[in-house]
Design a protein around this motif. Structure first.
Motif, short mmCIF file in Angstrom:
data_model
loop_
_atom_site.label_atom_id
_atom_site.label_comp_id
_atom_site.label_asym_id
_atom_site.label_seq_id
_atom_site.Cartn_x
_atom_site.Cartn_y
_atom_site.Cartn_z
N SER A 52 0.81 -1.22 0.00
CA SER A 52 0.00 0.00 0.00
C SER A 52 0.85 1.27 0.00
O SER A 52 0.47 2.27 -0.62
N ALA A 53 1.99 1.25 0.66
CA ALA A 53 2.86 2.43 0.66
C ALA A 53 3.40 2.71 -0.74
O ALA A 53 3.41 3.87 -1.19
N ASP A 54 3.84 1.67 -1.44
CA ASP A 54 4.32 1.84 -2.82
C ASP A 54 3.21 2.31 -3.74
O ASP A 54 3.42 3.16 -4.61
N ALA A 55 2.01 1.77 -3.54
CA ALA A 55 0.88 2.17 -4.37
C ALA A 55 0.56 3.64 -4.16
O ALA A 55 0.32 4.39 -5.12
N ALA A 56 0.55 4.08 -2.91
CA ALA A 56 0.27 5.49 -2.61
C ALA A 56 1.34 6.39 -3.23
O ALA A 56 1.02 7.43 -3.81
N ASP A 57 2.60 5.98 -3.14
CA ASP A 57 3.69 6.76 -3.74
C ASP A 57 3.50 6.87 -5.25
O ASP A 57 3.71 7.94 -5.84
N HIS A 58 3.13 5.77 -5.88
CA HIS A 58 2.91 5.77 -7.33
C HIS A 58 1.76 6.71 -7.70
O HIS A 58 1.88 7.50 -8.65
N LEU A 59 0.68 6.66 -6.95
CA LEU A 59 -0.46 7.53 -7.24
C LEU A 59 -0.13 9.00 -6.97
O LEU A 59 -0.60 9.88 -7.69
N ARG A 60 0.70 9.25 -5.95
CA ARG A 60 1.14 10.63 -5.70
C ARG A 60 1.94 11.17 -6.89
O ARG A 60 1.76 12.30 -7.32
N LEU A 61 2.81 10.32 -7.41
CA LEU A 61 3.60 10.71 -8.58
C LEU A 61 2.70 11.00 -9.77
O LEU A 61 2.86 12.02 -10.45
N LYS A 62 1.72 10.14 -9.99
CA LYS A 62 0.80 10.35 -11.11
C LYS A 62 0.01 11.65 -10.91
O LYS A 62 -0.23 12.38 -11.87
N TYR A 63 -0.39 11.93 -9.68
CA TYR A 63 -1.14 13.16 -9.40
C TYR A 63 -0.26 14.40 -9.59
O TYR A 63 -0.71 15.40 -10.15
N ARG A 64 1.00 14.33 -9.15
CA ARG A 64 1.91 15.46 -9.36
C ARG A 64 2.10 15.73 -10.86
O ARG A 64 2.10 16.88 -11.30
N ARG A 65 2.28 14.67 -11.62
CA ARG A 65 2.53 14.83 -13.05
C ARG A 65 1.27 15.08 -13.87
O ARG A 65 1.31 15.78 -14.87
N ASP A 74 -13.11 12.66 -8.26
CA ASP A 74 -13.72 11.65 -9.13
C ASP A 74 -12.89 11.47 -10.40
O ASP A 74 -12.67 10.35 -10.86
N GLN A 75 -12.43 12.59 -10.97
CA GLN A 75 -11.59 12.50 -12.16
C GLN A 75 -10.22 11.92 -11.83
O GLN A 75 -9.63 11.23 -12.66
N PHE A 76 -9.71 12.19 -10.64
CA PHE A 76 -8.45 11.57 -10.22
C PHE A 76 -8.58 10.05 -10.27
O PHE A 76 -7.72 9.36 -10.80
N ILE A 77 -9.69 9.55 -9.71
CA ILE A 77 -9.91 8.10 -9.72
C ILE A 77 -10.02 7.59 -11.15
O ILE A 77 -9.35 6.63 -11.53
N GLU A 78 -10.86 8.24 -11.92
CA GLU A 78 -11.13 7.79 -13.29
C GLU A 78 -9.92 7.89 -14.20
O GLU A 78 -9.62 6.95 -14.94
N LEU A 80 -6.51 8.75 -13.35
CA LEU A 80 -5.15 8.47 -12.89
C LEU A 80 -5.02 7.23 -12.02
O LEU A 80 -3.96 6.61 -12.00
N ALA A 81 -6.06 6.87 -11.28
CA ALA A 81 -5.91 5.82 -10.27
C ALA A 81 -6.58 4.50 -10.63
O ALA A 81 -6.61 3.59 -9.81
N SER A 82 -7.11 4.38 -11.83
CA SER A 82 -7.85 3.16 -12.20
C SER A 82 -7.12 2.27 -13.20
O SER A 82 -7.42 1.09 -13.29
N GLU A 83 -6.19 2.86 -13.93
CA GLU A 83 -5.48 2.07 -14.94
C GLU A 83 -4.14 2.68 -15.26
O GLU A 83 -3.90 3.86 -14.99
N SER A 84 -3.29 1.87 -15.85
CA SER A 84 -1.97 2.32 -16.27
C SER A 84 -2.09 3.24 -17.47
O SER A 84 -2.76 2.92 -18.44
N SER A 85 -1.41 4.36 -17.38
CA SER A 85 -1.40 5.28 -18.52
C SER A 85 -0.47 4.76 -19.62
O SER A 85 -0.56 5.21 -20.75
N TRP A 86 0.37 3.80 -19.30
CA TRP A 86 1.29 3.23 -20.29
C TRP A 86 0.68 2.06 -21.03
O TRP A 86 0.77 1.98 -22.24
N THR A 87 0.07 1.15 -20.27
CA THR A 87 -0.43 -0.08 -20.90
C THR A 87 -1.95 -0.08 -21.08
O THR A 87 -2.47 -0.88 -21.84
N GLY A 88 -2.64 0.77 -20.33
CA GLY A 88 -4.10 0.78 -20.38
C GLY A 88 -4.73 -0.33 -19.55
O GLY A 88 -5.95 -0.45 -19.49
#
Length: 118
Positions: A52-65, A74-78, A80-88
C-alpha cells in the motif's frame, strides 16, 4: 460601480471560486492517497504486486505529473488511479482476500468520506 470595477469584482470571485475548487479537490485526493497508504492492501499494477505504501507513492507521482488533467477527486480516480497510462491495463486491489478494480474501491472510499464530511 463602473464597468472596470464590476469586471475586477467578477474576476476576483472567479479566482476565489477556482482556488476553493482546487483546495477541495486536493483535500479529497490527499484523503484517498492516505487511505491507500493506510489500507494494508496489495495493489496489482502491470503484472506486479505492490504494497500500500508503494501504491500510494505511485499515485502521488501520477497526481503530481497529471493533476492538471483532473478537476476533482472523481476525475483523479477515473483518469489516474484506475489504470496504467502506459499499458491501459486496469489496476486492481486485494484486501482481505478479495480482489476488485481499484477505481471501484477508491470511489466507495471517496463516497464514504464525503458522507462523513457532510
Amino acid at each position: 460601480m463602473n464597468l472596470l470595477g464590476s469586471l475586477a469584482a467578477t474576476l476576483v470571485l472567479l479566482f476565489c471560486g477556482a482556488a476553493m475548487a482546487d483546495t477541495s479537490a486536493d483535500t479529497e485526493v490527499n484523503y484517498l492517497l492516505e487511505f491507500v497508504e493506510a489500507s494494508g492492501c496489495v495493489f496489482h499494477r502491470n503484472g506486479s504486486d505492490h504494497d500500500s505504501a508503494d501504491a500510494a507513492d505511485h499515485l502521488r507521482l501520477k497526481y503530481r505529473r497529471g493533476g492538471k488533467y483532473v478537476n476533482n477527486a472523481d476525475q483523479f480516480i477515473e483518469r489516474l488511479a484506475s489504470e496504467s497510462s502506459w499499458t491501459g491495463k486496469a489496476y486492481t486491489v486485494t484486501c482481505d482476500g478479495v480482489t476488485r478494480p481499484s477505481g471501484e474501491w477508491l470511489q466507495e472510499a471517496l463516497d464514504a468520506y464525503r458522507q462523513g464530511a457532510s
